[in-house]
Design a protein around this motif. Structure first.
Motif, PDB file in Angstrom:
ATOM      1  N   VAL A 132      -9.181   1.881   5.846  1.00  0.00           N
ATOM      2  CA  VAL A 132      -8.188   0.842   6.053  1.00  0.00           C
ATOM      3  C   VAL A 132      -8.476  -0.377   5.465  1.00  0.00           C
ATOM      4  O   VAL A 132      -7.564  -1.110   4.666  1.00  0.00           O
ATOM      5  CB  VAL A 132      -8.102   0.787   7.475  1.00  0.00           C
ATOM      6  N   ALA A 134      -7.806  -0.116   1.576  1.00  0.00           N
ATOM      7  CA  ALA A 134      -6.320  -0.155   1.308  1.00  0.00           C
ATOM      8  C   ALA A 134      -5.787  -1.537   1.654  1.00  0.00           C
ATOM      9  O   ALA A 134      -4.783  -1.885   0.684  1.00  0.00           O
ATOM     10  CB  ALA A 134      -5.695   0.795   2.184  1.00  0.00           C
ATOM     11  N   GLU A 135      -6.008  -2.272   2.659  1.00  0.00           N
ATOM     12  CA  GLU A 135      -5.408  -3.489   2.852  1.00  0.00           C
ATOM     13  C   GLU A 135      -6.045  -4.379   1.424  1.00  0.00           C
ATOM     14  O   GLU A 135      -5.348  -5.301   1.017  1.00  0.00           O
ATOM     15  CB  GLU A 135      -5.880  -3.961   3.960  1.00  0.00           C
ATOM     16  N   LEU A 192      -1.293   3.503   7.324  1.00  0.00           N
ATOM     17  CA  LEU A 192      -1.543   3.757   6.004  1.00  0.00           C
ATOM     18  C   LEU A 192      -1.628   5.255   5.490  1.00  0.00           C
ATOM     19  O   LEU A 192      -1.705   5.413   4.160  1.00  0.00           O
ATOM     20  CB  LEU A 192      -2.604   2.917   5.735  1.00  0.00           C
ATOM     21  N   GLU A 242       0.404  -0.656  -4.567  1.00  0.00           N
ATOM     22  CA  GLU A 242       0.477  -0.310  -2.942  1.00  0.00           C
ATOM     23  C   GLU A 242      -0.360   0.875  -2.847  1.00  0.00           C
ATOM     24  O   GLU A 242      -0.618   1.981  -3.840  1.00  0.00           O
ATOM     25  CB  GLU A 242       1.975   0.475  -2.756  1.00  0.00           C
ATOM     26  N   THR A 285      -4.253  -3.435  -2.107  1.00  0.00           N
ATOM     27  CA  THR A 285      -2.761  -3.562  -1.851  1.00  0.00           C
ATOM     28  C   THR A 285      -2.570  -5.178  -2.026  1.00  0.00           C
ATOM     29  O   THR A 285      -1.892  -5.658  -2.945  1.00  0.00           O
ATOM     30  CB  THR A 285      -2.187  -3.280  -0.813  1.00  0.00           C
ATOM     31  N   GLU A 341      -2.972   1.303  12.658  1.00  0.00           N
ATOM     32  CA  GLU A 341      -3.111   0.842  11.219  1.00  0.00           C
ATOM     33  C   GLU A 341      -3.383   2.008  10.466  1.00  0.00           C
ATOM     34  O   GLU A 341      -2.861   2.119   9.353  1.00  0.00           O
ATOM     35  CB  GLU A 341      -4.137  -0.445  10.940  1.00  0.00           C
ATOM     36  N   ALA A 354      -2.402   3.989  -0.480  1.00  0.00           N
ATOM     37  CA  ALA A 354      -2.374   4.617   0.775  1.00  0.00           C
ATOM     38  C   ALA A 354      -3.485   5.342   0.920  1.00  0.00           C
ATOM     39  O   ALA A 354      -4.471   5.668   0.215  1.00  0.00           O
ATOM     40  CB  ALA A 354      -1.104   5.706   0.751  1.00  0.00           C
TER      41      ALA A 354
END
Length: 284
Positions: A118, A121-122, A232, A131, A125, A228, A133
Motif C-alpha cells: 500500500v 503504490a501510494e 488498490l 497509476e 502514483t 485501502e 495497483a
C-alpha cells in the motif's frame, strides 16, 4: 549482471546524508539509513543486523544488488542505480509504551508485506505520475505488468520486509519472466524518475501505515489498512489461478481480501476458499 552503460547523470546515486537528515527524526520509526554501493541481498543484510540486535527502523538500501531473491527463490536483479532496492527491519512483537504501541499478535504479521505494498503504490502514483495497483500478495503492477516485488521474512523475533522497484530500467534491461511481464517506471512513461523523492515518500508512507497498524494492535480493519488495500488490489474481482505452496492449485474468482490478509477465492461451485500464501495468476 554487468553495470549499466548509461551515464551517471542518467542514474545519480542516493545521498545517505540527505536521506538520514530528512527521515531519521526523534520519535520517528526510522533509526538508521544505510546505503550500500553493492551487496548480495538487502534482506540478508537486514536479517543479519536483526540477529545482532539492531533496533527497529533500520533501512538497508543497495545501489546494486547481485543476489536478491523474490518469492520461490526467484532472482531479483537490476542495473546499478536503476531501481530502489531496500529492506526495512521491524519488530512488531515488541511493545512500545512510549508510542502507545502494544505488541502485535504473530497472527497479524502476514499484513506487513501488504502494508508495504500500500505504501509503495501510494508513493509510486504520487511521485512518478503513473497509476499503480497491487497484485495479491506481494507485487506492484503498472499497466498490468510487474514493476516491483515485496518479500517479508522472519529474522529471529524481527521481520525484514524487502522491496525491489524498477525505476529507470530500459526495456532491453528488463528480465524475461515466465509469469507477469516486467516493466519499469521509465517504460511506463513516468513523469519523474528521481529515486530520492520516491524513497522518501515510500518510507514516510511505511512509517504512517505501520504506526497506525501498531497502534491498533495489528488490526488492519481498525487502522484503515484493509479498506485501502482492497481499493488498490487489482486481483479482487479477477478470475485467478493460485499456485499453492504445497504444489496444488486453486481456480476461481478472487472475491475479496479478508481481515487476516487472506485472499478469498470463490470456485465455480460457489464455495469460498481462503488462501494465506501462493502465486496468483490473473486469468482475465
Amino acid at each position: 549482471m554487468a553495470a549499466s552503460g548509461y551515464s551517471d547523470l542518467d542514474r545519480p546515486p542516493l545521498s545517505e546524508r540527505a536521506l538520514t537528515r530528512a527521515l531519521v527524526q526523534p520519535g520517528g520509526l526510522w533509526s538508521r539509513i544505510d546505503i550500500r554501493a553493492e551487496t548480495g541481498s538487502t534482506n540478508a543484510d537486514a536479517a543479519e543486523a536483526a540477529r545482532g540486535h539492531a533496533p527497529e527502523g533500520l533501512v538497508v538500501v543497495a545501489e546494486r544488488q547481485v543476489a536478491g531473491r523474490g518469492r520461490r527463490d526467484r532472482q531479483w536483479l537490476s542495473p546499478a542505480r536503476a531501481g530502489l532496492t531496500l529492506s526495512v527491519l521491524l519488530r512488531p512483537s515488541s511493545p512500545e509504551p512510549e508510542r502507545d504501541w502494544p505488541a502485535a499478535p504473530p497472527s497479524t504479521f502476514g499484513w506487513l508485506p501488504l502494508l508495504a505494498g500500500v505504501a509503495l503504490a501510494e508513493a509510486v502514483t504520487r511521485v512518478s505520475g503513473v497509476e499503480a495497483a497491487l497484485k495479491w500478495p506481494n507485487d506492484l503492477l503498472v499497466g498490468d505488468r510487474k514493476c516491483a516485488g515485496i518479500l517479508a521474512e522472519m529474522a529471529g523475533d524481527a521481520i525484514v520486509v524487502g522491496i525491489g522497484l524498477n525505476v529507470s530500467t530500459y526495456a532491453a534491461e528488463l528480465p524475461e519472466t515466465t509469469g507477469v511481464p516486467a516493466t519499469s517506471l521509465r517504460v511506463a512513461g513516468a513523469e519523474n524518475l528521481d529515486r530520492d523523492p520516491l524513497l522518501r515518500a515510500l518510507l514516510r508512507g511505511l512509517e504512517r501505515w505501520y504506526g497506525g497498524w501498531r497502534q491498533s494492535g495489528g488490526d488492519a480493519e481498525m487502522c484503515g489498512l484493509l479498506g485501502e488495500y482492497r481499493r488498490l488490489c487489482a486481483t479482487i474481482g479477477r478470475d485467478v489461478r493460485v499456485l499453492l505452496p504445497g504444489g496444488g492449485e486453486l481456480v476461481g474468482e478472487a472475491a475479496t481480501v479478508d481481515r487476516d490478509g487472506q485472499l478469498v477465492v470463490r470456485t465455480v461451485d460457489g464455495s469460498e476458499h481462503r488462501v494465506s500464501a501462493g502465486d496468483v495468476l490473473h486469468v482475465r
